[in-house]
Design an enzyme around this catalytic site. Structure first.
Site, PDB file in Angstrom:
ATOM      1  N   GLY A 171       0.823  -1.209   0.000  1.00  0.00           N
ATOM      2  CA  GLY A 171       0.000   0.000   0.000  1.00  0.00           C
ATOM      3  C   GLY A 171       0.852   1.253   0.000  1.00  0.00           C
ATOM      4  N   CYS A 213      -2.979  10.930  10.858  1.00  0.00           N
ATOM      5  CA  CYS A 213      -2.064  11.848  10.170  1.00  0.00           C
ATOM      6  C   CYS A 213      -2.322  13.328  10.454  1.00  0.00           C
ATOM      7  CB  CYS A 213      -2.089  11.596   8.673  1.00  0.00           C
ATOM      8  SG  CYS A 213      -3.730  11.540   7.956  1.00  0.00           S
ATOM      9  N   HIS A 265      -0.942  17.904   4.790  1.00  0.00           N
ATOM     10  CA  HIS A 265      -2.214  18.338   5.367  1.00  0.00           C
ATOM     11  C   HIS A 265      -2.049  19.747   5.937  1.00  0.00           C
ATOM     12  CE1 HIS A 265      -3.671  14.415   4.711  1.00  0.00           C
ATOM     13  NE2 HIS A 265      -3.803  13.959   5.927  1.00  0.00           N
TER      14      HIS A 265
END
Lengths: 344, 344, 344, 344
Positions: C13, C145, C238
């Site tokens: 992944g 996150c 982010h």
């Protein structure tokens, strides 16, 4: 070893910034002057620039005062990231005043006494410098960003098989248009099927670069190149779909092997910014891609993939090169490294 | 007039949704069934779908119960937006059961008794239906999304000048891959230089569509087509860079005039979804662009621009068509309108 | 020094790939196993993975055979990049079998005996490991996150001024959703104002991380956090708009100084992946930006800017952190470095 | 009925173009003049403009000659899409010369005798016109693009429950910055956490718009508004994350019902460009989204979703409005329709 002092003309623009990023900590060159247009002169570089690189602006460069683009800069060589609307005269003035000018602008590229240099491809074109009449000053140019990648991919094919025709469709990154350059309103969720002047450059510069020296002049290559240029919503990295007709029949493996084994002067001389391998061929059939591969080998290599037969030409393939590193600032620095290595 | 009741196979996917959007308020067709795969069956359409259109989901469709894709649907005709992994058998089953199937899937496209229809281009291919042995049931197919636009652009050139060779590089929108389709990680700030299977479709379907009927069969055209297909960060609208060699010398103005004057059966019959003009030629040299022109003439027209001479072929140009309207659902509905108009 | 052999669970992944990228050439850890789900088992890693990193896949990792996620892997520690649908049980099984598990999944985060670790913030929470009953096996988790960046920014404020309330609106990158994750159809030219489960994580994990150890347990902090989470068309990084009410009045300069002077255990111990400074404050009022600053200090720092007074709270500011480096794989590796440095 | 002749000031910019798109075929207004800055004067509009709308430029507008922005235009009313650097003086000059000016610029918005109008919210502020001393000339202004959507969402809450505090974080489309506006280099794969001047506008204009008329003056509202403004890679449509504290306790259903039942003067008068419902509330928890909902109700409605409790305020929710339709040209036209309907 004493480093050569260099100045950056057009230092606040996006290519100018890339020059600064790539020249910090360079073993042979040291930035001693930054110059830009009227509105920046007299400011500190930090004040004058809208820094767009993702590495931090070096402190000592940030403190430099931006100077005018006149041939009184405290340096020996200059890297020009000037806009073509002003580059021609300014670069000539610098050369006449004894500076070595490594230019990224198009103005002098097609002059018969100016090398249009891709060091792995046509290092021997530096011989043209002997025809220049600037005294100690010189002008060496860098091709258009989409041309550099193409000529690197073509050179080994030309050497081994000869080239008859090249058809190329580009999908070019927005950084190629400088800053602010392409408006977000024009490119988000869109493709612009035109880059003014670009197709002509690809069609003509390619032939000069791949030309041979003969009696001290470049004999331009004579095959035909047809180009369509498009702008896409990619930050960096020009992708090109190429179809090619060769003079000699060749197998797919032979082309791949010609690419993989290709080395030029920069590799031979182990120049600081030279890629270890100028060409990386990928077997994965969805590669190369701008986001994944633009920085391969410091952004100085050309990535190629999808070599397959073409119903109309012999072969078709896809190539990628980083337009502001290999295709602009990095290419010009490699030119300078080659020149220094051979002549200084 | 009694409307024909139609069902949508694969109704929850992105092409299925486009069928629903384009068929609401259609003067001739009325959606009476929505069918999809196992996981949606029995749910209301509103529950089952992740509605992606920017027009609201029609209330009465939202309340319909999703049914299985078996030939027991309460309708006469079906529009198939099925994935090619299942479309072949399901569509055959529907045809055998007496349904008229208008398919957007590739499975039956190249069968010798199945029309691969672009109504302005090859309406006469409907004659193939007489060779089908499904009784009242029929299968009519829609070409691949990038092929429709290309064949519309080529048809007037074929008629007036003949075609010798076509080279095409596409920059295709993400909606062409369905939903969820292309991952955002793959396409933001990127181009993917591969769309699996797409180049083959462009290279073969084009020749069938432009073929002529002869003794009840389609004689495929014989010129060569070479295609490179790329995926770009555009929502809707496939852009194609085309180079073309004609059989007959022609002036630029003649090509443009052939395009502008081009009309086909849908225009003659004034079919409900027919564009007023199948081809719009733009003189602005940075047009057409996906964001600006994909919806021209209800998204059913092909937009062309940048016709200019090519160093290798005769001419090159850029074309654009809306891949999920003209290139998918809208194209299939136009096929159905043509069929109804001629046969029902 | 003997390196610790580590395995990667969920190695194919996007977070698994980031683990591999960050662990190659790690001075303390050596990848000796890659494990993934059913469909990859038995393939070479190269075959099994759709490599998305922009650095090349290390050759020797590419040749490793993908193994099942069962506690028989030839390694001592594992990094888990498993999906939360399976992570809970698999990680427990590994811990029971004596492996040290550094997890990026949410399953064990809020368990009272599991450290939810941000090394600069709550290194003392490692004391919880003594309450775990896995024998030599341990589970240490990494926060969500968007929480890691927030807690790093809050910690110095908590230490100096106390916190009464935090309001945060996030604009999160698509890589946070894994691969294929967010569909391009959903995010091009769009914002999605929902990330399922994310707001709850921000609102609860923050309070555990900033909690104090008391009698061997974590006393969660008690101020209120309110979060809105949005997905935007950014690849990595982010961004968070934070408004904060402090317990103690403080001047703007005091906050900035608290941030700039902040150091934690990783800096004290000079851990290999520790950022030199956990927090970089920018005075430029249009900074930080995801594209420009996500990789500051190896992608391990938090970048903050725009500190200004808030009409409703005391202050508001903007913070940025790299969601798959600091916010996922890099954070878990730093956790492992801290643990090794303190206990091994 | 005789149509009112209108001119467009700043007609070549992106808001100017939107005015032209929305005014073609308008039942009450007829464009009789287009005016722009120096470099466009004397050209045909088609030559002068870089047309960015996805509907075609109306033929007769394309042929109009661009005139200077001086109060000699052959029209009665003008719509101003001028940049604020020049709008103040030009608009005053037009008003003094007897023109009715409907402005989208910020210059006159906060003047005590100028209505800052959102027709559904504060139609009664038109009473301010009686305080203006321009004779027949008048100036009516349109709020900032992100303020219009916010005040529409707040108005029903103010009416039913009273407002104590509003916290808003915006994610704004690039079209809000005009053309060329935001550089593609700044916004692709990025968010810019600053829009200069925007937060102040949101924080002050909101209070004027929601103020009540008292003795012929607007009493500004007194609750506090705190705004963070961000630019995101979206073409059209501003999304806002709002947290709100009410004066009166209210249930979630009461807020939704207040929104859904909200109607204002434009709906009562059935103005041509009025949305049928000013506010659309969506129950789908991932809605509204810019790409899907910006054009709801002709782009004139506000879309709201995700109403839920807030740990710090009473409620939080998400709203969306089309920034160049409702938030600029469309809003100004609705203002003009209201004025005409009430006064002409």
């Amino acid at each position: 070893m004493q480093k050569i002092k260099v100045g950056i003309l057009g230092a606040t623009g996006s290519v100018g910034q890339r020059f600064i990023e790539l020249l910090q900590n360079h073993p042979w060159f040291e930035i001693s002057a930054v110059a830009a247009s009227e509105k920046s002169i007299g400011k500190s570089y930090r004040e004058a620039v809208n820094w767009l690189m993702s590495t931090p602006l070096p402190e000592h460069i940030g403190r430099m005062i931006v100077q005018p683009c006149t041939p009184t800069l405290p340096c020996e060589w200059v890297f020009s990231a000037l806009d073509s609307s002003v580059a021609g005269e300014i670069e000539s003035a610098f050369a006449k005043a004894g500076y070595v000018v490594h230019s990224n602008a198009r103005n002098h590229r097609m002059s018969s006494d100016v090398p249009l240099l891709v060091p792995e491809v046509n290092a021997e074109h530096l011989e043209l410098l002997t025809r220049q009449s600037f005294g100690n000053g010189k002008i060496i140019t860098n091709p258009n960003c989409s041309t550099i990648g193409l000529t690197l991919a073509l050179k080994p094919l030309q050497d081994h098989f000869g080239i008859e025709a090249v058809h190329v469709v580009t999908m070019q990154a927005v950084s190629g248009a400088g800053y602010p350059g392409v408006s977000s309103l024009d490119i988000l969720d869109n493709v612009i099927p035109l880059i003014r002047g670009e197709e002509e450059k690809l069609e003509t510069e390619t032939l000069k670069i791949l030309g041979r020296m003969h009696n001290g002049q470049v004999e331009h290559e004579r095959f035909k190149v047809s180009a369509h240029c498009n702008r896409v919503a990619v930050h960096d990295g020009h992708l090109e779909c190429v179809s090619i007709k060769l003079k000699k029949r060749a197998k797919r493996e032979e082309l791949i092997s010609a690419w993989r084994n290709f080395r030029g002067k920069p590799q031979e001389l182990a120049l600081p910014l030279a890629p270890l391998k100028p060409i990386h061929y990928f077997e994965e059939e969805h590669f190369p891609q701008p986001k994944l591969h633009r920085n391969v080998d410091k952004g100085m290599a050309v990535c190629i993939g999808r070599l397959r037969e073409c119903a109309l030409f012999d072969y078709k393939f896809v190539l990628l090169s980083h337009n502001t590193i290999r295709g602009a600032a990095g290419g010009a620095i490699l030119n300078a490294e080659l020149q220094k290595s051979l002549f200084v």
